[in-house]
Design an enzyme around this catalytic site. Structure first.
Site, PDB file in Angstrom:
ATOM      1  N   GLU A  75     -21.397 -34.376  -5.157  1.00 47.24           N
ATOM      2  CA  GLU A  75     -19.834 -33.647  -5.392  1.00 47.24           C
ATOM      3  C   GLU A  75     -19.195 -34.598  -4.261  1.00 47.24           C
ATOM      4  O   GLU A  75     -18.009 -34.682  -3.832  1.00 47.24           O
ATOM      5  CB  GLU A  75     -19.857 -32.510  -3.941  1.00 47.24           C
ATOM      6  CG  GLU A  75     -20.594 -31.194  -4.472  1.00 47.24           C
ATOM      7  CD  GLU A  75     -19.931 -30.782  -6.351  1.00 47.24           C
ATOM      8  OE1 GLU A  75     -19.104 -31.340  -7.019  1.00 47.24           O
ATOM      9  OE2 GLU A  75     -20.648 -30.195  -6.402  1.00 47.24           O
ATOM     10  N   HIS A  94     -17.259 -28.255   2.219  1.00 47.57           N
ATOM     11  CA  HIS A  94     -17.895 -27.481   0.561  1.00 47.57           C
ATOM     12  C   HIS A  94     -18.921 -26.501   1.201  1.00 47.57           C
ATOM     13  O   HIS A  94     -19.781 -26.599   1.460  1.00 47.57           O
ATOM     14  CB  HIS A  94     -17.907 -28.649  -0.135  1.00 47.57           C
ATOM     15  CG  HIS A  94     -17.993 -27.520  -2.202  1.00 47.57           C
ATOM     16  ND1 HIS A  94     -17.920 -26.873  -2.230  1.00 47.57           N
ATOM     17  CD2 HIS A  94     -19.700 -27.626  -2.129  1.00 47.57           C
ATOM     18  CE1 HIS A  94     -18.725 -25.956  -3.550  1.00 47.57           C
ATOM     19  NE2 HIS A  94     -19.968 -26.910  -3.556  1.00 47.57           N
ATOM     20  N   HIS A  96     -21.046 -22.816  -0.472  1.00 48.05           N
ATOM     21  CA  HIS A  96     -21.712 -21.677  -2.129  1.00 48.05           C
ATOM     22  C   HIS A  96     -21.885 -20.368  -1.446  1.00 48.05           C
ATOM     23  O   HIS A  96     -22.689 -19.826  -2.197  1.00 48.05           O
ATOM     24  CB  HIS A  96     -22.754 -22.123  -3.102  1.00 48.05           C
ATOM     25  CG  HIS A  96     -22.982 -23.585  -3.860  1.00 48.05           C
ATOM     26  ND1 HIS A  96     -23.815 -24.159  -4.108  1.00 48.05           N
ATOM     27  CD2 HIS A  96     -21.551 -24.310  -4.058  1.00 48.05           C
ATOM     28  CE1 HIS A  96     -23.008 -25.056  -4.542  1.00 48.05           C
ATOM     29  NE2 HIS A  96     -22.211 -25.302  -4.475  1.00 48.05           N
ATOM     30  N   TYR A 115      -3.439  -9.887   5.549  1.00 47.66           N
ATOM     31  CA  TYR A 115      -2.513 -10.833   5.773  1.00 47.66           C
ATOM     32  C   TYR A 115      -3.223 -11.674   6.113  1.00 47.66           C
ATOM     33  O   TYR A 115      -2.513 -13.012   6.042  1.00 47.66           O
ATOM     34  CB  TYR A 115      -1.373 -10.798   6.878  1.00 47.66           C
ATOM     35  CG  TYR A 115      -2.607 -10.294   8.232  1.00 47.66           C
ATOM     36  CD1 TYR A 115      -3.072  -9.252   8.917  1.00 47.66           C
ATOM     37  CD2 TYR A 115      -2.854 -11.733   9.013  1.00 47.66           C
ATOM     38  CE1 TYR A 115      -3.606  -9.425   9.671  1.00 47.66           C
ATOM     39  CE2 TYR A 115      -3.091 -11.784  10.009  1.00 47.66           C
ATOM     40  CZ  TYR A 115      -3.758  -9.852  10.893  1.00 47.66           C
ATOM     41  OH  TYR A 115      -4.353 -10.903  11.918  1.00 47.66           O
ATOM     42  N   HIS A 157     -19.078 -21.710  -9.372  1.00 48.27           N
ATOM     43  CA  HIS A 157     -19.293 -22.282  -8.187  1.00 48.27           C
ATOM     44  C   HIS A 157     -19.511 -22.328  -6.767  1.00 48.27           C
ATOM     45  O   HIS A 157     -19.858 -22.203  -5.991  1.00 48.27           O
ATOM     46  CB  HIS A 157     -18.541 -24.070  -8.673  1.00 48.27           C
ATOM     47  CG  HIS A 157     -19.029 -25.393  -7.617  1.00 48.27           C
ATOM     48  ND1 HIS A 157     -18.836 -26.660  -8.145  1.00 48.27           N
ATOM     49  CD2 HIS A 157     -19.873 -25.304  -6.920  1.00 48.27           C
ATOM     50  CE1 HIS A 157     -19.241 -27.356  -7.468  1.00 48.27           C
ATOM     51  NE2 HIS A 157     -20.313 -26.560  -6.677  1.00 48.27           N
ATOM     52  N   TYR A 210       2.334 -19.308  14.941  1.00 47.79           N
ATOM     53  CA  TYR A 210       1.281 -19.281  14.911  1.00 47.79           C
ATOM     54  C   TYR A 210       0.439 -20.387  15.540  1.00 47.79           C
ATOM     55  O   TYR A 210      -0.155 -20.544  16.170  1.00 47.79           O
ATOM     56  CB  TYR A 210       0.298 -17.801  14.750  1.00 47.79           C
ATOM     57  CG  TYR A 210      -0.861 -17.756  15.273  1.00 47.79           C
ATOM     58  CD1 TYR A 210      -0.419 -16.867  16.483  1.00 47.79           C
ATOM     59  CD2 TYR A 210      -1.958 -18.109  14.149  1.00 47.79           C
ATOM     60  CE1 TYR A 210      -2.282 -16.582  17.023  1.00 47.79           C
ATOM     61  CE2 TYR A 210      -3.394 -17.595  14.846  1.00 47.79           C
ATOM     62  CZ  TYR A 210      -4.132 -17.134  16.351  1.00 47.79           C
ATOM     63  OH  TYR A 210      -4.511 -16.704  16.359  1.00 47.79           O
TER      64      TYR A 210
HETATM   65 ZN   LIG Z   1     -21.095 -26.831  -4.989  1.00 44.64          ZN
END
Ligand SMILES: [Zn+2]
Length: 214
Positions: A75, A94, A96, A115, A157, A210
Site C-alpha cells: 500500500e 491503515h 482492515h 458526537y 477494503h 478541545y
Molecule cells: Zn489494506
C-alpha cells in the site's frame, strides 16, 4: 524524534493494533514522514519478528529508490501520496478492522450518530470510492475522500487514519472502529437517529477547542 525511535515506534504501533484487535495478520501498515521521504512498514512480514532495520525508507523523489532489505508495503502508493499531499500530516495508519471494514463493504459513510464522529474532522467519516488495492487510482480516491477529514473508509477494503503523531493516528483508528460498531449494533435494535447538521456544527466547534487545549 530520531530515526531509530521512529522505526521503533512504527513497530510498537503495529503491535498495538494487533493487541487492540483492529488488525488482522499482516494486513495493516504504517508510515511516518522522515527527512525528504517516508519510513514505512515492509511488505508481508509479521509484526512479532519486525526489527527497526526492516522498516523501509522511500524518498519523495522516487518510489522505486527505496532503502531497505525488504520491499515497502503493497500500500506504499497511498501512504506516499497522502504524506506528499498533506504537509499537516506526519503519520498514516491503515488497517482492515472488522466493523469499519463492514461499513466500507456496504460502501457507506459512517454518519453522525454520535458526537465522536467529529474527531474525524467533519460531520461523517467518508468512504473513498473503490479501486484495486495498491493502485494509484485508490490513492487518488483516498486523497479526494480525505479533503477536510483526518480519516476515511476504503470501499470493500478498510480504513485510513492520518495524524501528527502515531499515538493520535492509532487512537483515531480505535475510535473509527468503535463508531462503526456502535452504528452496526444500533441498527440491530432500531433505526439510528442521526445528529443534525446544526448540532454537528456545534460539536465540531467544541472539538476544535478541545483539540487545542493540550
Ligand atoms: Zn489494506
Amino acid at each position: 524524534m530520531n530515526e531509530l525511535n521512529i522505526r521503533k515506534e512504527i513497530i510498537s504501533t503495529c503491535q498495538k493494533m494487533e493487541e487492540l484487535g483492529i488488525n488482522q495478520g499482516t494486513s495493516g501498515n504504517i508510515s511516518y514522514r522522515f527527512n525528504d521521504g517516508i519510513l514505512i512498514t515492509p511488505s508481508g512480514i509479521s509484526y512479532e519478528v519486525l526489527k527497526p532495520e526492516d522498516i523501509v525508507f522511500v524518498p519523495f523523489s522516487s518510489k522505486k529508490e527505496y532503502k531497505g532489505e525488504y520491499p515497502p508495503s503493497s500500500e506504499l502508493d497511498f501512504h506516499f501520496d497522502i504524506l506528499k499531499a498533506k504537509p499537516q500530516v506526519d503519520c498514516v495508519l491503515h488497517n482492515h478492522s472488522i466493523y469499519a471494514t463492514s461499513m466500507a463493504i456496504c460502501r457507506m459513510d459512517i454518519p453522525a450518530h454520535h458526537y465522536m464522529v467529529g474527531i474525524g474532522g467533519g460531520k461523517k467519516i467518508p468512504c473513498a470510492s473503490y479501486a484495486t488495492f495498491g493502485s494509484s487510482e485508490l490513492s487518488q480516491n483516498i486523497i479526494k475522500a480525505l479533503d477536510g477529514y483526518h480519516t476515511c473508509l476504503l470501499a470493500n477494503h478498510g480504513v485510513v487514519t492520518t495524524a501528527k503523531t502515531l499515538k493520535k493516528a492509532l487512537n483515531l483508528a480505535v475510535e473509527v472502529e468503535n463508531l462503526a460498531k456502535q452504528y452496526i449494533m444500533a441498527k440491530q435494535v432500531g433505526e439510528p437517529v442521526i445528529l443534525s447538521d446544526k448540532e454537528m456544527d456545534k460539536i465540531l466547534e467544541k472539538i476544535k477547542f478541545y483539540g487545542t487545549k493540550k
